[in-house]
Design a protein around this motif. Structure first.
Motif, short mmCIF file in Angstrom:
data_model
loop_
_atom_site.label_atom_id
_atom_site.label_comp_id
_atom_site.label_asym_id
_atom_site.label_seq_id
_atom_site.Cartn_x
_atom_site.Cartn_y
_atom_site.Cartn_z
N THR A 127 0.72 -1.20 0.06
CA THR A 127 0.24 0.02 -0.13
C THR A 127 0.87 1.22 -0.04
O THR A 127 0.61 2.16 -0.77
CB THR A 127 -0.94 -0.10 1.23
N ARG A 128 1.76 1.21 0.86
CA ARG A 128 2.76 2.46 0.84
C ARG A 128 3.38 2.59 -0.24
O ARG A 128 3.65 3.86 -0.89
CB ARG A 128 3.86 2.25 1.82
N ALA A 129 4.08 1.58 -1.01
CA ALA A 129 4.47 2.01 -2.23
C ALA A 129 3.92 2.20 -3.33
O ALA A 129 3.82 3.18 -4.26
CB ALA A 129 5.19 0.16 -2.62
N ALA A 130 2.32 1.63 -3.39
CA ALA A 130 1.44 1.96 -4.67
C ALA A 130 1.12 3.75 -4.34
O ALA A 130 1.09 4.32 -5.19
CB ALA A 130 0.36 1.21 -4.51
N LEU A 131 1.14 4.06 -2.97
CA LEU A 131 0.45 5.31 -2.83
C LEU A 131 1.89 6.35 -3.21
O LEU A 131 1.59 7.49 -3.88
CB LEU A 131 0.30 5.78 -1.34
N HIS A 132 3.07 6.01 -2.83
CA HIS A 132 4.32 6.56 -3.06
C HIS A 132 4.48 6.58 -4.75
O HIS A 132 4.90 7.87 -5.15
CB HIS A 132 5.57 5.91 -2.43
N ARG A 133 4.12 5.70 -5.26
CA ARG A 133 4.34 5.62 -6.84
C ARG A 133 3.61 6.64 -7.65
O ARG A 133 4.06 7.26 -8.53
CB ARG A 133 3.99 4.26 -7.41
N LEU A 134 2.34 7.21 -7.11
CA LEU A 134 1.71 8.09 -7.70
C LEU A 134 1.76 9.50 -6.84
O LEU A 134 0.83 10.36 -7.08
CB LEU A 134 0.26 7.84 -7.73
N GLY A 135 2.65 9.46 -5.98
CA GLY A 135 2.90 10.82 -5.22
C GLY A 135 2.00 11.15 -4.10
O GLY A 135 1.87 12.54 -3.83
N THR A 136 1.18 10.00 -3.63
CA THR A 136 0.36 10.38 -2.46
C THR A 136 1.03 10.24 -1.35
O THR A 136 1.59 9.24 -0.89
CB THR A 136 -0.97 9.23 -2.66
N LYS A 137 0.77 11.34 -0.48
CA LYS A 137 1.22 11.34 0.82
C LYS A 137 0.16 11.17 1.94
O LYS A 137 -0.51 11.79 2.18
CB LYS A 137 2.29 12.63 1.27
N ILE A 138 0.05 9.92 2.59
CA ILE A 138 -0.53 9.66 3.70
C ILE A 138 0.04 9.08 4.74
O ILE A 138 0.86 7.85 4.66
CB ILE A 138 -1.68 8.46 3.32
#
Length: 256
Positions: A127-138
């Motif tokens: 999940t972290r990697a997928a969010l990071h891939r599209l530049g999403t910061k949660i």
């Protein structure tokens, strides 16, 4: 960008009794292309999206996917092709955390002594990697979705769609409930999705947003395609005129 259409909408019409919601609508969507669907309320945009999403059948015409005619008997058929719709009222479970929503229906498990256990750590990392891939910061992927902003929630849906191999995402007024900064991030997210080779159809009333993010604009008026324009060949005023049918802006410019 490939020149072979991913989706072809071919002479599609939709009638509800004596009312014609769509009449002879045709246009293509290329792989990795962002298409903005513009039109006033009641123009037929939402009806067209429902047809592409498989929730309503067309009265006539056809849909082609990679050049092959397809019949969408329901949303499951659209999802099987890689078509997903992100509505204003998102499909996330608000009382479930980010990881749980990301993997909902696709949970990773292992069996120990005949008992299934969730592979929690692996799902967190993915999940972290997928969010990071599209530049999403949660910062906390274990935070419940109800505690996140509208923009972050949309990002989770888009990141999930990209990670699990989606090909065409339909965005229904994605910026309607967002503030200025969240809208900017949302526009950037669409660009990142496009760079992944994924096609996007965006329904929006905001012509400026369409000009910022879309490769082409398709204007629907009274159930028909009023015009198809690339970003380079059109302007804000021309798109407004196509939406409203009022040519006064061009006439004033010509007079000046």
């Amino acid at each position: 960008m490939s020149t072979t259409p991913l989706l072809t909408i071919d002479h599609v019409a939709k009638r509800f009794g004596a009312v014609t919601a769509l009449a002879d609508v045709s246009f293509d969507v290329l792989p990795g292309e962002v298409v903005a669907l513009l039109g006033d309320n009641g123009a037929g945009k939402s009806t067209l999206i429902k047809i592409i999403a498989g929730t309503q059948p067309p009265s006539s015409g056809r849909l082609l996917w990679n050049g092959q005619e397809v019949t969408l008997a329901g949303p499951a058929d659209a999802k099987a092709l890689g078509i997903e719709t992100v509505y204003q009222d998102l499909s996330l479970a608000p009382n479930v955390d980010v990881v749980g929503n990301f993997f909902m229906g696709r949970e990773l498990t292992r069996r120990v002594a005949g008992i299934s256990w969730l592979r929690e750590k692996e799902m967190e990392e993915i999940t972290r990697a997928a969010l990071h891939r599209l530049g999403t910061k949660i910062p906390d992927v274990r935070a419940k979705v109800e505690n996140l902003s509208g923009g972050q929630r949309q990002a989770i849906e888009l990141c999930r769609f990209v990670h699990f191999g989606g090909k065409l995402v339909l965005l229904d007024e994605p910026f309607a409930a967002l503030g200025v900064e969240q809208t900017r991030k949302g526009l950037d997210m669409i660009e990142r999705v496009r760079r992944e080779g994924i096609s996007v159809i965006v329904i929006t009333h905001n012509v400026l947003h369409a000009l910022q993010v879309a490769d082409r604009m398709v204007v629907i008026r009274q159930g028909r395609v009023e015009g198809v324009r690339t970003r380079a060949e059109t302007s804000h005023d021309e798109l407004i005129e196509l939406i409203t049918g009022d040519r006064s802006l061009t006439r004033r410019q010509d007079a000046a």
